[in-house]
Design a protein around this motif. Structure first.
Motif, PDB file in Angstrom:
ATOM      1  N   SER A 130      -4.101 -12.484  -1.495  1.00  0.00           N
ATOM      2  CA  SER A 130      -3.589 -13.624  -2.274  1.00  0.00           C
ATOM      3  C   SER A 130      -2.100 -13.836  -2.048  1.00  0.00           C
ATOM      4  CB  SER A 130      -3.847 -13.395  -3.769  1.00  0.00           C
ATOM      5  OG  SER A 130      -3.228 -12.186  -4.202  1.00  0.00           O
TER       6      SER A 130
ATOM      7  N   CYS B 278       0.830  -1.207   0.000  1.00  0.00           N
ATOM      8  CA  CYS B 278       0.000   0.000   0.000  1.00  0.00           C
ATOM      9  C   CYS B 278       0.865   1.258   0.000  1.00  0.00           C
ATOM     10  CB  CYS B 278      -0.890   0.028   1.245  1.00  0.00           C
ATOM     11  SG  CYS B 278      -2.114  -1.288   1.364  1.00  0.00           S
TER      12      CYS B 278
ATOM     13  N   LYS C  39      -5.379  -0.012   1.303  1.00  0.00           N
ATOM     14  CA  LYS C  39      -6.289  -0.303   0.194  1.00  0.00           C
ATOM     15  C   LYS C  39      -7.102  -1.566   0.467  1.00  0.00           C
ATOM     16  CE  LYS C  39      -2.915   1.586  -3.085  1.00  0.00           C
ATOM     17  NZ  LYS C  39      -2.035   1.251  -4.223  1.00  0.00           N
ATOM     18  N   ALA C  40      -8.389  -1.479   0.251  1.00  0.00           N
ATOM     19  CA  ALA C  40      -9.269  -2.633   0.479  1.00  0.00           C
ATOM     20  C   ALA C  40      -8.962  -3.767  -0.491  1.00  0.00           C
ATOM     21  CB  ALA C  40     -10.730  -2.206   0.344  1.00  0.00           C
ATOM     22  N   ASP C  41      -8.450  -3.425  -1.685  1.00  0.00           N
ATOM     23  CA  ASP C  41      -8.161  -4.462  -2.677  1.00  0.00           C
ATOM     24  C   ASP C  41      -6.684  -4.853  -2.716  1.00  0.00           C
ATOM     25  OD1 ASP C  41      -7.177  -2.114  -3.700  1.00  0.00           O
ATOM     26  OD2 ASP C  41      -8.011  -2.376  -5.720  1.00  0.00           O
ATOM     27  N   CYS C  42      -5.930  -4.464  -1.684  1.00  0.00           N
ATOM     28  CA  CYS C  42      -4.510  -4.830  -1.647  1.00  0.00           C
ATOM     29  C   CYS C  42      -4.369  -6.351  -1.602  1.00  0.00           C
ATOM     30  CB  CYS C  42      -3.841  -4.206  -0.427  1.00  0.00           C
ATOM     31  SG  CYS C  42      -2.123  -4.738  -0.198  1.00  0.00           S
ATOM     32  N   PRO C  43      -3.529  -6.939  -2.458  1.00  0.00           N
ATOM     33  CA  PRO C  43      -3.379  -8.400  -2.466  1.00  0.00           C
ATOM     34  C   PRO C  43      -2.669  -8.960  -1.248  1.00  0.00           C
ATOM     35  CG  PRO C  43      -1.834  -7.383  -3.985  1.00  0.00           C
ATOM     36  CD  PRO C  43      -2.738  -6.288  -3.518  1.00  0.00           C
TER      37      PRO C  43
ATOM     38  N   GLY D  58      -5.457  -6.592   2.002  1.00  0.00           N
ATOM     39  CA  GLY D  58      -6.832  -6.233   1.686  1.00  0.00           C
ATOM     40  C   GLY D  58      -7.850  -7.262   2.149  1.00  0.00           C
ATOM     41  N   GLU D  59      -9.058  -7.125   1.670  1.00  0.00           N
ATOM     42  CA  GLU D  59     -10.158  -7.981   2.109  1.00  0.00           C
ATOM     43  C   GLU D  59     -10.023  -9.417   1.609  1.00  0.00           C
ATOM     44  OE1 GLU D  59     -13.539  -5.873   0.695  1.00  0.00           O
ATOM     45  OE2 GLU D  59     -13.340  -4.226   2.155  1.00  0.00           O
ATOM     46  N   ASN D  60      -9.376  -9.600   0.457  1.00  0.00           N
ATOM     47  CA  ASN D  60      -9.186 -10.946  -0.103  1.00  0.00           C
ATOM     48  C   ASN D  60      -7.721 -11.146  -0.487  1.00  0.00           C
ATOM     49  OD1 ASN D  60     -12.087 -11.883  -0.259  1.00  0.00           O
ATOM     50  ND2 ASN D  60     -12.206  -9.994  -1.484  1.00  0.00           N
TER      51      ASN D  60
END
Length: 336
Positions: A248, A169, A237-241, A244-246
């Motif tokens: 990877s 992030c 960031k909510a979409d950080c890999p 974030g929320e999911n």
């Protein structure tokens, strides 16, 4: 406890209870150069219960200007930094359990060492390894303390999983340059400033004062008298890999990378092989080509205009070139 930690115990935020916590905690330091050796010494003197140190390199003369645990003796003996650090640290505080590993840091090699680790301290010299550390720290829910320095500048940030932005992030926020110690140099006060921030944050976490941790990214330039604290809350960031929320954890697919790499700024290529090297056998073969120096951990020789260092874990450093193809050719001529 005697009087060894008396001055630290007198500091009210630590006290007797905090000292007891420190002596029952485990810190892992990745990298044992300038930042790593200084952080390790601080924590050992503070009475940490267990310390794990990991480094892939060996002590060289140019390290002595800023890497405070090492002496000319370790340079002469070509000791790996992790082992040289362990020897010195045990002399400083024999009650600390110290595990030292001479190895490349990959997800495969690091993961087994993270069991029961309370804090990770970044003392590496490259972002590829830091991103691995970032992914592992979040996957295993371990706080980690970022630090870097070059020239007269440095920066530090404490990453708390599920609370703060992660390194991924921050990359859009941090003033990162491509400069390295090998390209623009470094002065030791810059090292000590970063270390002061890292060790202080570690002590806060070790005694359970997480609310005292610095929430801002600190950057400084000692030569030009700049010091800045940057708010980075909104960088998360909510979409950080990674955080974030999911998640990877993309950097944990590390073993798919090339087995050869140019070490930034060092005119050196590292070649990795999956098999460990029999250094005695290799020394017997190579001494017919050039004089060989070796110990239990590594073997070195001068060949034409190059210097090769073979490590027991299967790595070889080829100094004198930044061409992977040239390095492979030299390696195959001698050890292939």
């Amino acid at each position: 406890m005697g009087n060894r930690y008396s001055r630290q115990i007198l500091f009210k935020p630590i006290g007797e209870a905090g000292q007891e916590k420190i002596q029952n905690k485990h810190v892992l330091i990745l990298g044992c150069g300038a930042l790593g050796s200084a952080n390790a010494e601080n924590l050992v003197r503070a009475g940490i219960g267990k310390l794990t140190i990991i480094d892939r390199d060996y002590v060289e003369l140019s390290n002595l200007q800023r890497q405070q645990l090492y002496t000319e003796k370790e340079v002469t003996e070509q000791l790996p930094k992790a082992m040289a650090a362990k020897q010195r640290l045990q002399q400083i505080n024999s009650s600390v359990v110290i595990d030292a590993y001479v190895m490349d840091a990959t997800p495969v090699t690091l993961l087994p060492l993270l069991k029961n680790v309370d804090i990770l301290i970044d003392a590496t010299d490259n972002f590829e390894t830091r991103f691995i550390l970032n992914d592992l720290a979040h996957k295993e829910q371990i706080p980690w303390i970022y630090g870097s320095c070059v020239g007269s500048t440095g920066m530090s940030f404490t990453v708390l999983p599920d609370e703060t932005p992660c390194l991924g992030c921050l990359m859009d926020t941090m003033p990162v340059s491509g400069a390295t110690c090998d390209s623009v140099g470094i002065i030791s006060p810059a090292v000590q400033m970063v270390v002061a921030h890292q060790t202080a944050e570690a002590l806060k976490l070790l005694v359970g004062h997480n609310n005292a941790c610095r929430t801002k990214l600190v950057t400084f330039d000692l030569w030009n008298n700049h010091y800045h604290m940057m708010k980075v809350d909104r960088a998360k960031k909510a979409d950080c890999p990674t955080c974030g929320e999911n998640p990877s954890y993309p950097h944990l697919n590390y073993e798919s990378r090339t087995k050869s790499e140019v070490l930034c700024g060092r005119n050196t290529v590292q070649i990795r092989t999956p098999q460990k090297l029999n250094l005695d056998e290799l020394a017997h073969r190579l001494q017919k080509i050039a004089p060989v120096r070796h110990n239990h951990f590594l073997l070195s020789l001068e060949y034409e205009s190059y210097r090769l260092v073979f490590f027991q874990d299967g790595r070889t450093l080829i100094h004198g070139t930044d061409s992977i193809e040239k390095a492979k050719t030299i390696y195959n001529q001698l050890a292939g």
